[in-house]
Design a protein around this motif. Structure first.
Motif, PDB file in Angstrom:
ATOM      1  N   LEU A   7      -2.920  13.783  -4.316  1.00  9.82           N
ATOM      2  CA  LEU A   7      -4.231  13.260  -4.694  1.00  9.82           C
ATOM      3  C   LEU A   7      -4.311  12.928  -6.174  1.00  9.82           C
ATOM      4  O   LEU A   7      -5.094  12.059  -6.586  1.00  9.82           O
ATOM      5  N   ALA A   8      -3.492  13.588  -6.996  1.00 12.78           N
ATOM      6  CA  ALA A   8      -3.495  13.333  -8.437  1.00 12.78           C
ATOM      7  C   ALA A   8      -2.528  12.227  -8.843  1.00 12.78           C
ATOM      8  O   ALA A   8      -2.509  11.828 -10.011  1.00 12.78           O
ATOM      9  N   ASP A   9      -1.754  11.729  -7.893  1.00 18.77           N
ATOM     10  CA  ASP A   9      -0.731  10.724  -8.202  1.00 18.77           C
ATOM     11  C   ASP A   9      -1.368   9.336  -8.325  1.00 18.77           C
ATOM     12  O   ASP A   9      -1.863   8.789  -7.338  1.00 18.77           O
ATOM     13  N   PRO A  10      -1.346   8.731  -9.506  1.00 13.86           N
ATOM     14  CA  PRO A  10      -1.992   7.425  -9.668  1.00 13.86           C
ATOM     15  C   PRO A  10      -1.269   6.298  -8.939  1.00 13.86           C
ATOM     16  O   PRO A  10      -1.842   5.225  -8.739  1.00 13.86           O
ATOM     17  N   GLU A  11      -0.037   6.525  -8.515  1.00 15.42           N
ATOM     18  CA  GLU A  11       0.706   5.486  -7.809  1.00 15.42           C
ATOM     19  C   GLU A  11       0.308   5.385  -6.340  1.00 15.42           C
ATOM     20  O   GLU A  11       0.607   4.386  -5.683  1.00 15.42           O
ATOM     21  N   ILE A  12      -0.338   6.409  -5.816  1.00 12.11           N
ATOM     22  CA  ILE A  12      -0.657   6.444  -4.394  1.00 12.11           C
ATOM     23  C   ILE A  12      -2.040   5.854  -4.129  1.00 12.11           C
ATOM     24  O   ILE A  12      -3.026   6.240  -4.760  1.00 12.11           O
ATOM     25  N   VAL A  43       0.850  -1.181   0.000  1.00 13.73           N
ATOM     26  CA  VAL A  43       0.000   0.000   0.000  1.00 13.73           C
ATOM     27  C   VAL A  43       0.890   1.235   0.000  1.00 13.73           C
ATOM     28  O   VAL A  43       1.746   1.406   0.869  1.00 13.73           O
ATOM     29  N   LYS A  44       0.675   2.091  -0.972  1.00 15.79           N
ATOM     30  CA  LYS A  44       1.495   3.292  -1.108  1.00 15.79           C
ATOM     31  C   LYS A  44       0.737   4.476  -0.519  1.00 15.79           C
ATOM     32  O   LYS A  44      -0.360   4.805  -0.960  1.00 15.79           O
ATOM     33  N   VAL A  45       1.333   5.096   0.481  1.00 16.90           N
ATOM     34  CA  VAL A  45       0.672   6.117   1.272  1.00 16.90           C
ATOM     35  C   VAL A  45       1.311   7.480   1.047  1.00 16.90           C
ATOM     36  O   VAL A  45       2.538   7.610   1.034  1.00 16.90           O
ATOM     37  N   GLY A  46       0.469   8.489   0.883  1.00 19.59           N
ATOM     38  CA  GLY A  46       0.936   9.859   0.828  1.00 19.59           C
ATOM     39  C   GLY A  46       0.559  10.575   2.111  1.00 19.59           C
ATOM     40  O   GLY A  46      -0.581  10.462   2.576  1.00 19.59           O
ATOM     41  N   LEU A  47       1.501  11.292   2.706  1.00 19.41           N
ATOM     42  CA  LEU A  47       1.256  12.034   3.930  1.00 19.41           C
ATOM     43  C   LEU A  47       0.916  13.476   3.599  1.00 19.41           C
ATOM     44  O   LEU A  47       1.643  14.134   2.852  1.00 19.41           O
ATOM     45  N   ILE A  48      -0.176  13.979   4.171  1.00 18.93           N
ATOM     46  CA  ILE A  48      -0.564  15.385   4.009  1.00 18.93           C
ATOM     47  C   ILE A  48      -0.441  16.056   5.374  1.00 18.93           C
ATOM     48  O   ILE A  48      -1.256  15.838   6.267  1.00 18.93           O
ATOM     49  N   GLY A  49       0.603  16.851   5.537  1.00 23.27           N
ATOM     50  CA  GLY A  49       0.857  17.505   6.813  1.00 23.27           C
ATOM     51  C   GLY A  49       2.096  16.956   7.475  1.00 23.27           C
ATOM     52  O   GLY A  49       2.091  15.820   7.962  1.00 23.27           O
ATOM     53  N   ALA A  50       3.180  17.742   7.469  1.00 22.96           N
ATOM     54  CA  ALA A  50       4.462  17.274   7.992  1.00 22.96           C
ATOM     55  C   ALA A  50       4.794  17.887   9.342  1.00 22.96           C
ATOM     56  O   ALA A  50       5.960  18.073   9.684  1.00 22.96           O
TER      57      ALA A  50
END
Length: 364
Positions: A73-78, A15-22
């Motif tokens: 959100l636009a990244d198809p890999e995530i 599962v490929k996860v993107g973090l929003i907020g560092a």
């Protein structure tokens, strides 16, 4: 802006996860995903403070960094996103993520009003994605042990419940003047509300009566900052609960829960890092944690591990993980706890009990 390419990363079938907020909590979640969650990969980090995002990504060997959540959100890999941005952005980001087909883990609260949250949860339902809210106490070993006893009826009919949160402090709350005035309900006691709801599962909160004040820093009272609160909750099954919070526990971070019923009682939580005690000429002592990520280190990790497992099951069309009781906090749990927090705010304003809006099944 587009991703800043730092270096290549090995992206597998996990599962490929993107973090929003560092920020502080986002950084801890990022480390958990990158280093402690089997079957999940931290694929990208987004934060308007791109310097903070770059520093975090570099420390964890992440190759994609951006200032904009839109890029993730636009990244198809995530496959999924972890939302750890300021709370005022949560509902809109949930809605955007659902529209992009991304599974969502969102820190609490999931919104700051029921209308905006309901719109976000409708988007979640329409998109068919997995949604999870960050109520980490469910994943603490002692809270799960108590829940298991409750699920098999050890205490009989719940009658009295209690949950408390005491944040460590020394009488001087850092940046208190910059903290939103209702934080004690929306971002602190909301954990206690979920704990009480989970322990008393199957019954709905129907009324709250909240009393709150600035007892730690009285000079901030006129500015609306409240640091101490007690809430009484009435449930549809007749049970009565009390939730309390303080922003200045001199001895450390203290989280506890309790259910008393017709057959007995269960308790969970402690104010010490371990069960070890020292008995010397100076008296009895024990080490106490100063941070939530110390006391709940494993729980924070396990909630993300559960999220990754739930996403994999949904993505791959397999049966989701299950156990002897309901664990994963979802849309209804997010809304129920927020409704209680908002009712508490009204209760403080009105100086009396306030009804909790019922779940709108069509809205969740």
């Amino acid at each position: 802006m587009a991703y800043i390419k730092l270096h290549s990363a090995d992206i597998s079938a996990a599962v490929k996860v993107g973090l929003i907020g560092a920020g502080w909590m986002g950084a801890f979640h990022a480390e958990s995903i990158a280093r402690r969650i089997p079957g999940a990969i931290l694929a990208a980090v987004a934060d308007p403070n791109v310097g903070a995002a770059e520093a975090l990504a570099t420390s964890l060997g992440i190759g994609k960094v951006t200032a904009s959540a839109d890029d993730i959100l636009a990244d198809p890999e995530i496959d999924a996103v972890v939302i750890a941005s300021p709370a005022r952005f949560h509902s809109s980001l949930i809605t955007q993520a659902a529209a992009a087909g991304k599974h969502v883990f969102c820190e609490k609260p999931a919104g700051q009003g029921l209308e905006e949250l309901d719109a976000a949860l409708v988007a979640v339902e329409d998109a068919g994605i997995h949604f999870q809210i960050g109520f980490n106490r469910r994943y603490a070993v002692d809270f799960q042990a108590a829940k298991k006893d409750l699920a098999v009826g050890i205490v009989g009919q719940p009658q009295l419940l209690r949950s408390l949160t005491r944040d460590p402090g020394d009488g001087n709350i850092p940046n208190a003047g910059k903290v939103p005035s209702w934080t004690i309900f929306l971002e602190t006691l909301i954990h206690d509300f979920d704990t009480l709801n989970w322990f008393n599962e199957g019954s709905e909160p129907v009324e709250v009566h909240a009393v709150a004040d600035a007892l730690v820093e009285p000079e901030l009272r006129d500015r609306g900052f409240l640091d101490t609160a007690v809430v009484t909750v009435r449930y549809s099954n007749g049970a009565i609960a009390v939730a309390e919070a303080s922003f200045s526990a001199l001895y450390g971070y203290d989280i506890r829960g309790e259910v008393f019923g017709s057959k007995g009682m269960v308790q969970a939580g402690r104010a010490t890092e371990t069960a070890a005690r020292r008995f010397t000429a100076g008296g009895m002592s024990a080490d106490t944690p100063r941070l939530n990520v110390e006391l709940f280190h494993q729980a924070y990790t396990d909630e993300l591990a559960d999220f990754a497992a739930q996403v994999r099951a949904k993505r791959d069309g397999t049966a989701p993980p299950s156990g002897p009781f309901t664990l994963t906090p979802g849309a209804e749990d997010a809304r129920r706890a927020l409704a209680m927090a908002l009712a508490c705010i009204e209760s403080v304003k009105q100086g009396g009990p306030v009804a909790v809006p019922p779940l709108d099944k069509a809205g969740v």
